[in-house]
Design a protein around this motif. Structure first.
Motif, PDB file in Angstrom:
ATOM      1  N   ASP A 149      96.697 -10.059 111.897  1.00 26.64           N
ATOM      2  CA  ASP A 149      96.122  -8.880 112.555  1.00 26.64           C
ATOM      3  C   ASP A 149      95.413  -9.259 113.848  1.00 26.64           C
ATOM      4  OD1 ASP A 149      97.094  -7.315 110.541  1.00 26.64           O
ATOM      5  OD2 ASP A 149      95.178  -7.006 109.529  1.00 26.64           O
ATOM      6  N   LEU A 150      94.761 -10.404 113.856  1.00 26.51           N
ATOM      7  CA  LEU A 150      94.115 -10.868 115.086  1.00 26.51           C
ATOM      8  C   LEU A 150      95.158 -11.136 116.165  1.00 26.51           C
ATOM      9  CD1 LEU A 150      91.501 -11.752 116.510  1.00 26.51           C
ATOM     10  CD2 LEU A 150      91.850 -14.035 115.561  1.00 26.51           C
ATOM     11  N   PHE A 151      96.268 -11.720 115.783  1.00 28.05           N
ATOM     12  CA  PHE A 151      97.341 -11.997 116.739  1.00 28.05           C
ATOM     13  C   PHE A 151      97.951 -10.693 117.263  1.00 28.05           C
ATOM     14  CE2 PHE A 151     101.933 -12.568 117.525  1.00 28.05           C
ATOM     15  CZ  PHE A 151     101.896 -13.542 118.512  1.00 28.05           C
ATOM     16  N   ALA A 152      98.070  -9.685 116.397  1.00 29.80           N
ATOM     17  CA  ALA A 152      98.716  -8.419 116.776  1.00 29.80           C
ATOM     18  C   ALA A 152      97.908  -7.647 117.817  1.00 29.80           C
ATOM     19  CB  ALA A 152      98.942  -7.559 115.541  1.00 29.80           C
ATOM     20  N   VAL A 156      97.254  -2.877 116.459  1.00 27.35           N
ATOM     21  CA  VAL A 156      97.120  -2.972 115.001  1.00 27.35           C
ATOM     22  C   VAL A 156      95.671  -2.732 114.587  1.00 27.35           C
ATOM     23  CG1 VAL A 156      97.061  -4.675 113.122  1.00 27.35           C
ATOM     24  CG2 VAL A 156      99.145  -4.350 114.437  1.00 27.35           C
ATOM     25  N   ALA A 157      94.716  -3.226 115.368  1.00 26.85           N
ATOM     26  CA  ALA A 157      93.305  -3.040 115.021  1.00 26.85           C
ATOM     27  C   ALA A 157      92.944  -1.555 114.970  1.00 26.85           C
ATOM     28  CB  ALA A 157      92.412  -3.761 116.030  1.00 26.85           C
ATOM     29  N   GLY A 158      93.450  -0.764 115.931  1.00 26.32           N
ATOM     30  CA  GLY A 158      93.192   0.673 115.928  1.00 26.32           C
ATOM     31  C   GLY A 158      93.818   1.363 114.732  1.00 26.32           C
ATOM     32  N   LEU A 159      95.077   1.024 114.442  1.00 25.87           N
ATOM     33  CA  LEU A 159      95.746   1.594 113.267  1.00 25.87           C
ATOM     34  C   LEU A 159      95.036   1.198 111.979  1.00 25.87           C
ATOM     35  CD1 LEU A 159      99.638   1.366 113.730  1.00 25.87           C
ATOM     36  CD2 LEU A 159      98.308   3.363 113.027  1.00 25.87           C
ATOM     37  N   LYS A 160      94.553  -0.024 111.943  1.00 26.75           N
ATOM     38  CA  LYS A 160      93.861  -0.519 110.748  1.00 26.75           C
ATOM     39  C   LYS A 160      92.567   0.262 110.513  1.00 26.75           C
ATOM     40  CE  LYS A 160      92.458  -4.947 108.679  1.00 26.75           C
ATOM     41  NZ  LYS A 160      92.379  -6.394 108.920  1.00 26.75           N
ATOM     42  N   ARG A 161      91.847   0.579 111.586  1.00 28.57           N
ATOM     43  CA  ARG A 161      90.624   1.371 111.437  1.00 28.57           C
ATOM     44  C   ARG A 161      90.950   2.769 110.920  1.00 28.57           C
ATOM     45  NH1 ARG A 161      89.186  -1.496 116.253  1.00 28.57           N
ATOM     46  NH2 ARG A 161      90.033   0.161 117.576  1.00 28.57           N
ATOM     47  N   GLU A 162      92.013   3.380 111.450  1.00 23.75           N
ATOM     48  CA  GLU A 162      92.424   4.703 110.968  1.00 23.75           C
ATOM     49  C   GLU A 162      92.798   4.650 109.497  1.00 23.75           C
ATOM     50  OE1 GLU A 162      95.136   7.141 113.316  1.00 23.75           O
ATOM     51  OE2 GLU A 162      94.845   5.769 114.988  1.00 23.75           O
ATOM     52  N   TYR A 163      93.577   3.618 109.144  1.00 28.29           N
ATOM     53  CA  TYR A 163      94.005   3.487 107.743  1.00 28.29           C
ATOM     54  C   TYR A 163      92.792   3.313 106.839  1.00 28.29           C
ATOM     55  CZ  TYR A 163      95.396   1.339 103.409  1.00 28.29           C
ATOM     56  OH  TYR A 163      95.515   1.062 102.074  1.00 28.29           O
ATOM     57  N   GLN A 369     104.000  -2.218 112.457  1.00 24.66           N
ATOM     58  CA  GLN A 369     103.437  -2.966 113.573  1.00 24.66           C
ATOM     59  C   GLN A 369     103.227  -4.438 113.199  1.00 24.66           C
ATOM     60  OE1 GLN A 369     102.872  -1.934 116.685  1.00 24.66           O
ATOM     61  NE2 GLN A 369     103.669   0.097 116.224  1.00 24.66           N
ATOM     62  N   ARG A 370     102.812  -4.661 111.954  1.00 20.99           N
ATOM     63  CA  ARG A 370     102.610  -6.032 111.499  1.00 20.99           C
ATOM     64  C   ARG A 370     103.929  -6.807 111.432  1.00 20.99           C
ATOM     65  NH1 ARG A 370      98.341  -4.532 106.712  1.00 20.99           N
ATOM     66  NH2 ARG A 370      96.397  -5.036 107.825  1.00 20.99           N
ATOM     67  N   LEU A 371     104.995  -6.142 111.024  1.00 24.08           N
ATOM     68  CA  LEU A 371     106.301  -6.815 110.947  1.00 24.08           C
ATOM     69  C   LEU A 371     106.719  -7.331 112.322  1.00 24.08           C
ATOM     70  CD1 LEU A 371     108.240  -4.473 108.487  1.00 24.08           C
ATOM     71  CD2 LEU A 371     107.721  -6.901 108.123  1.00 24.08           C
ATOM     72  N   ALA A 372     106.523  -6.487 113.338  1.00 21.85           N
ATOM     73  CA  ALA A 372     106.869  -6.904 114.704  1.00 21.85           C
ATOM     74  C   ALA A 372     105.979  -8.073 115.141  1.00 21.85           C
ATOM     75  CB  ALA A 372     106.707  -5.720 115.656  1.00 21.85           C
ATOM     76  N   GLU A 375     107.030 -11.460 113.487  1.00 19.06           N
ATOM     77  CA  GLU A 375     108.168 -12.130 114.143  1.00 19.06           C
ATOM     78  C   GLU A 375     107.705 -12.894 115.386  1.00 19.06           C
ATOM     79  OE1 GLU A 375     111.401  -9.529 114.933  1.00 19.06           O
ATOM     80  OE2 GLU A 375     111.557  -8.796 112.877  1.00 19.06           O
ATOM     81  N   LEU A 376     106.837 -12.249 116.173  1.00 17.01           N
ATOM     82  CA  LEU A 376     106.337 -12.917 117.385  1.00 17.01           C
ATOM     83  C   LEU A 376     105.478 -14.132 117.039  1.00 17.01           C
ATOM     84  CD1 LEU A 376     105.352  -9.857 119.620  1.00 17.01           C
ATOM     85  CD2 LEU A 376     107.233 -11.467 120.007  1.00 17.01           C
ATOM     86  N   LEU A 377     104.612 -13.987 116.009  1.00 16.59           N
ATOM     87  CA  LEU A 377     103.760 -15.104 115.613  1.00 16.59           C
ATOM     88  C   LEU A 377     104.600 -16.263 115.102  1.00 16.59           C
ATOM     89  CD1 LEU A 377     100.982 -16.341 115.100  1.00 16.59           C
ATOM     90  CD2 LEU A 377     100.957 -15.191 112.863  1.00 16.59           C
TER      91      LEU A 377
END
Length: 566
Positions: A149-152, A156-163, A369-372, A375-377
């Motif tokens: 999540d830090l890498f994303a 992702v951080a915004g979506l995570k707060r909403e979730y 978003q995490r899946l994408a 792959e990058l990480l």
């Protein structure tokens, strides 16, 4: 950047002040010389736990101070502002900590007193320390999702707060439903109690300001005889006692003589006239008040009975009538929920379904978003590992979900669980790091991850405490080169026993231990070019330093400078 570190009376260090620079620093010395004590001091300065055992024997306290030079936009200044601490006009941050021989600790940040929680929050923005024991965090899969999540980044951080907000609502509704479904005898007993209390309060017919009004009326009725007596006496003194008649006579006398000395007598006459009119008006008001005062014993009995009823309710349900009425409203709601339990449960079940659907939808978006990002990480780590001599290693940031009903199990961080998988050799399956990675591989994986995260987390100081233990040859050289590259993004410190790492540093510090006046004393010295050759020769040759080892050391430094300039 860390500009200066001062230490007094910590373990074997009596007093040390050392300055640092931008770039790659190494700290070397014999085993037991006190290299790790410098790191321990920094850990204490960023909120680490301290104990009285760390204070130098025979001393009252240990003192540590670090000076950091940080740009205005660095996250640490936001943390300091949030904590209400003193900033700096020169972009300097000074942290000071004292540890007493009794185990007590005191901290200051830019001169402001701080507690350990505040110190840790600030310290997280300043220094990352990595050692052999730190590798254990890489072996724990529960930390892998945090890294991903830090890498994303912020998306992702915004979506995570909403979730997490939706997940919190879902949890609240689920708990409310569980409470409503509780059909225990306790609920029935509470319903009976609520009904009794509601009837008792309702039958009292309370009014919000009634208690104060009744107290005021009671006070007046209780002293009605005294009020009437004294009001009559005051009226009599004004009229029957001759006070007004005396003032009137004085006015008449002055009227007769004012023409003879008007400058003095005219103002006096005006004062007497004013006093006469005011006294006359007060007398009329006293007469009216006297006539209005009534003695009503029956009304007084009614008030006292009413106050007794309200007083009983105050003892049971609240300090004021407003508190009693608020309690009435609360238990009425509770009673309604118990009596209309089935309807309430149906409403909560519908709300729960809606809350679950909302959280699930956000969890699915977060997962995509995490899946994408995974792959990058994975690709980024493999690229870093290639530089570290692990070119044929496959790394994967893997995401899993736990099925539940028609969807997936919801957790605080979403529907995903993450695990870092590794295949060190071609043809081998991917396996969790905890089951496959050696110490040397863990060191390089950690270094690869920190190379990626250095710019993301903006921590300016990275410390590697003997992470190259168990590594040699080409792998050691690769780690040294990676640390050197990493120092272009942040300030890097490495405690090492490897000459391959030491020669790649921009600055070399020797930690040595001597006996002075029968006490062990540790000192820190920044080495000159000639002194670096001697230290590298010692690391290469052990106890005996020869011309050959010196020549080899000098050659290593030349090759290192060439490598860094490439």
């Amino acid at each position: 950047m860390l500009r200066e570190l001062s230490i007094r009376n910590l373990a074997v260090i009596e007093e040390v002040t050392v300055g640092f620079h931008d770039g790659f620093h190494v700290l070397t010395g014999e085993t037991g010389a006190g290299k790790s004590i410098l790191i321990d001091a920094l850990i204490l300065l960023i909120g680490g736990r301290g104990s009285s055992d760390m204070v130098r024997y025979g001393c009252d306290k240990a003192e540590m101070e670090a000076t950091f030079d940080l740009p205005a936009g660095h996250p640490v200044w936001r943390a300091i502002e949030r904590l209400g601490l003193q900033g700096s006009s020169e972009d300097l941050l000074i942290i000071r900590r004292e540890l007493s021989a009794q185990g007590k600790s005191s901290c200051r940040i830019n001169g402001s007193i701080a507690n350990l929680t505040m110190l840790r929050e600030v310290g997280e923005c300043l220094v990352n320390v990595h050692g052999q024991h730190e590798h254990q965090s890489l072996l724990k899969s529960e930390h892998h999702l945090e890294w991903l999540d830090l890498f994303a980044g912020e998306k992702v951080a915004g979506l995570k707060r909403e979730y997490q907000a939706a997940f919190s609502r879902y949890g609240e509704v689920r708990q409310a439903l569980k409470n409503a479904q509780d059909t225990s005898r306790h609920n029935m007993q509470m319903l009976d109690l609520y009904k009794f209390q509601l009837q008792e309060i309702r039958s009292a017919g309370l009014k919000k300001d009634e208690w104060d009004q009744l107290q005021e009326e009671k006070e007046k009725l209780s002293h009605s005889e005294k009020l009437m007596t004294h009001a009559s006496a005051a009226y009599g003194l004004l009229f029957d006692g001759g006070s007004l008649e005396g003032i009137s006579s004085a006015i008449a006398k002055l009227e007769d003589i004012k023409a003879y000395d008007s400058a003095v007598l005219e103002p006096l006459l005006e004062q007497l006239k004013g006093a006469f009119y005011q006294a006359e008006d007060a007398a009329h008001q006293l007469r009216g008040y006297r006539d209005s005062v009534q003695s009503d014993p029956e009304r007084l009995d009614v008030i006292e009975d009413r106050l007794t009823v309200i007083g009983g309710l105050r003892r049971k349900y609240g300090d004021t009538v407003a508190d009693i009425l608020a309690y009435y409203k609360k238990i009425k709601h509770e009673a309604d929920l118990i009596e209309n339990r089935d309807e309430h449960i149906r409403q909560l079940e519908a709300s729960l379904q809606s809350a679950h659907a909302e959280a699930s939808a956000l969890g699915e978006s977060l997962s995509q978003q995490r899946l994408a990002a995974a792959e990058l990480l994975s690709a980024s780590v493999e690229l870093q590992l290639k530089d570290l001599g692990m070119s044929r290693t496959v790394f994967r940031a893997s995401l899993q979900r736990q099925p539940q009903g028609d969807g997936y199990r919801l957790g605080l961080n979403g529907i995903d669980e993450a695990d870092f998988l590794l295949a060190p050799n071609p043809g081998e399956p991917l396996k969790p790091l905890s089951k496959i990675a050696s110490g040397g591989e863990m060191s390089r994986i950690m270094l690869a991850l920190k190379s990626i995260f250095a710019e993301i987390d903006q921590v300016p100081v990275l410390i590697f405490d003997e992470v190259d233990t168990g590594v040699s040859g080409r792998a050691a050289q690769a780690i040294a080169e990676k640390m050197s590259q990493l120092s272009g993004k942040c300030q890097v410190f490495s405690i090492t026993h490897l000459p391959q790492v030491a020669c790649m540093a921009d600055y070399h510090y020797e930690i040595s231990k001597d006996v002075v006046r029968d006490r062990t004393v540790t000192s820190v010295k920044e080495l000159s070019d000639r002194e670096r050759i001697e230290e590298l020769a010692r690391m290469l040759g052990g106890v005996e330093v020869t011309d050959k080892t010196r020549h080899h050391a000098q050659e290593m430094l030349v090759l290192a400078d060439r490598q860094k300039g490439a």
